[in-house]
Enzyme design. Structure first.
Site, mmCIF file in Angstrom:
data_model
loop_
_atom_site.group_PDB
_atom_site.id
_atom_site.type_symbol
_atom_site.label_atom_id
_atom_site.label_comp_id
_atom_site.label_asym_id
_atom_site.label_seq_id
_atom_site.Cartn_x
_atom_site.Cartn_y
_atom_site.Cartn_z
ATOM 1 N N CYS A 135 -1.374 -0.683 -8.007
ATOM 2 C CA CYS A 135 -1.878 0.648 -8.337
ATOM 3 C C CYS A 135 -0.746 1.670 -8.268
ATOM 4 O O CYS A 135 -0.339 2.081 -7.172
ATOM 5 C CB CYS A 135 -3.004 1.039 -7.393
ATOM 6 N N CYS A 138 -1.722 4.991 -6.668
ATOM 7 C CA CYS A 138 -1.842 4.910 -5.209
ATOM 8 C C CYS A 138 -0.470 4.907 -4.529
ATOM 9 O O CYS A 138 -0.257 5.594 -3.525
ATOM 10 C CB CYS A 138 -2.586 3.635 -4.810
ATOM 11 N N ASP A 139 0.464 4.125 -5.054
ATOM 12 C CA ASP A 139 1.682 3.798 -4.309
ATOM 13 C C ASP A 139 2.982 4.277 -4.938
ATOM 14 O O ASP A 139 4.044 4.175 -4.309
ATOM 15 C CB ASP A 139 1.762 2.278 -4.116
#
Length: 319
Positions: A135, A138-139
């Protein structure tokens, strides 16, 4: 047979949010959370920095624990077993767990999520959350100024690469073919981006790192030749598989296996059955969007159960 007004199959942000709203509405929901997968995909995530209300970030498992505890506080019951059989036709539905317990219920919310397609490498599993991610949203910010690898060639992979180019010192897309499968406009944007490069006719044969990712080993699909490529982050973007096996043949699924709902509601074609989270959402797949859809499903289920009570009252009054 055990009984509950509402059974929620699956946990994670969608299932636990549905449980919070349903429990506060007095529906006494039972959550079949899973024996190993309770909490969903965020259990395997380290820092979550984009969930509202946590300006310093929060660990994925801790966020799921807090959601679960909030549901429990309002009266939800969480069962750490796997749902192995669903019988969704008729007025009373059944959810059967791996321990052999059958729950009879008037309404079911399906929140089974999806799973990332993986490369299948031992090193991928070992370094997941330590440089290996699925993701970018997300990261990605964790890899500012560092070399990043994206594996895949479709719209998801190229979209991830364009997003990650905001952060990485370089972004290299590894694709097994000699051209992208992504839409023309995305492919053109990636090709023109000064930070993005491509490794064509290549597959990742290993991910290297002691505690965190330091490089990948790439194999040429034509010659078989292998070489190391420096990397701090490896983003695998080769697709998702919705976890809809339990409802196949009972609920309409689209061509990729996602449950079809009557948008913007969570209602399915089967009265009393609702679906939310990543088993429905092929586009966003974020914790916050899953949580929002769990809220929708709980409200839809509450309305459905209220309709049933009204019908029962009217039927009783005419006897």
């Amino acid at each position: 047979m055990s009984k509950a007004p509402l059974v929620i199959v699956g946990s994670g942000p969608a299932g636990y949010t549905a449980a919070i709203y349903a429990a506060r509405a007095g529906l006494e929901p039972v959550v079949i959370a899973g024996s190993v997968t309770a909490g969903g995909g965020l259990i395997n995530t380290t820092e979550v920095e984009n969930f509202p209300g946590f300006p310093e970030g929060i660990l994925g498992p801790e966020l799921m624990d807090r959601m679960r505890d909030q549901a429990l506080r309002f009266g939800a019951k969480v069962i750490y077993e796997d749902a192995v059989d669903l019988r969704l036709d008729g007025a009373t539905k059944q959810v059967v767990t791996g321990e052999g317990t059958a729950w009879g219920t008037s309404a079911v919310i399906i929140a089974t999520g999806s799973e990332y397609r993986q490369l299948g490498l031992e090193s991928e599993r070992r370094l997941a959350g330590h440089g290996v991610s699925y993701c970018a949203t997300c990261d990605g910010p964790f890899f500012r100024g560092k070399p990043i690898i994206v594996v895949g060639g479709g719209d998801s992979a190229v979209g991830e690469a364009l997003f990650l180019a905001r952060f990485g010192s370089s972004v290299t897309v590894v694709h097994r073919r000699g051209e992208l499968r992504a839409s023309a406009i995305l492919a053109e944007r990636a090709a023109a981006h000064p930070t993005i490069d491509f490794l064509w006719h290549s597959t990742v044969s290993d991910i290297v790192g002691d505690g965190s990712v330091s490089a990948i080993q790439v194999a040429d699909t034509r010659s078989g030749e292998e070489r190391l490529v420096e990397a701090a982050g490896v983003f695998v973007a080769i697709g998702h598989n919705p976890r809809s096996e339990l409802v196949a043949g009972q609920l309409p699924l689209d061509a990729d296996g996602y449950i079809v709902t009557h948008h913007p509601s969570s209602r399915t074609d089967v009265p009393g059955v609702f679906a939310c989270g990543d088993v429905v959402d092929r586009f966003y797949r974020q914790a916050i969007t899953a949580a929002a859809s769990g809220c929708v499903a709980a409200n839809d289920a509450q309305e459905y159960l209220a309709e049933l009570r009204t019908e029962a009252t009217l039927a009783a009054s005419t006897v």
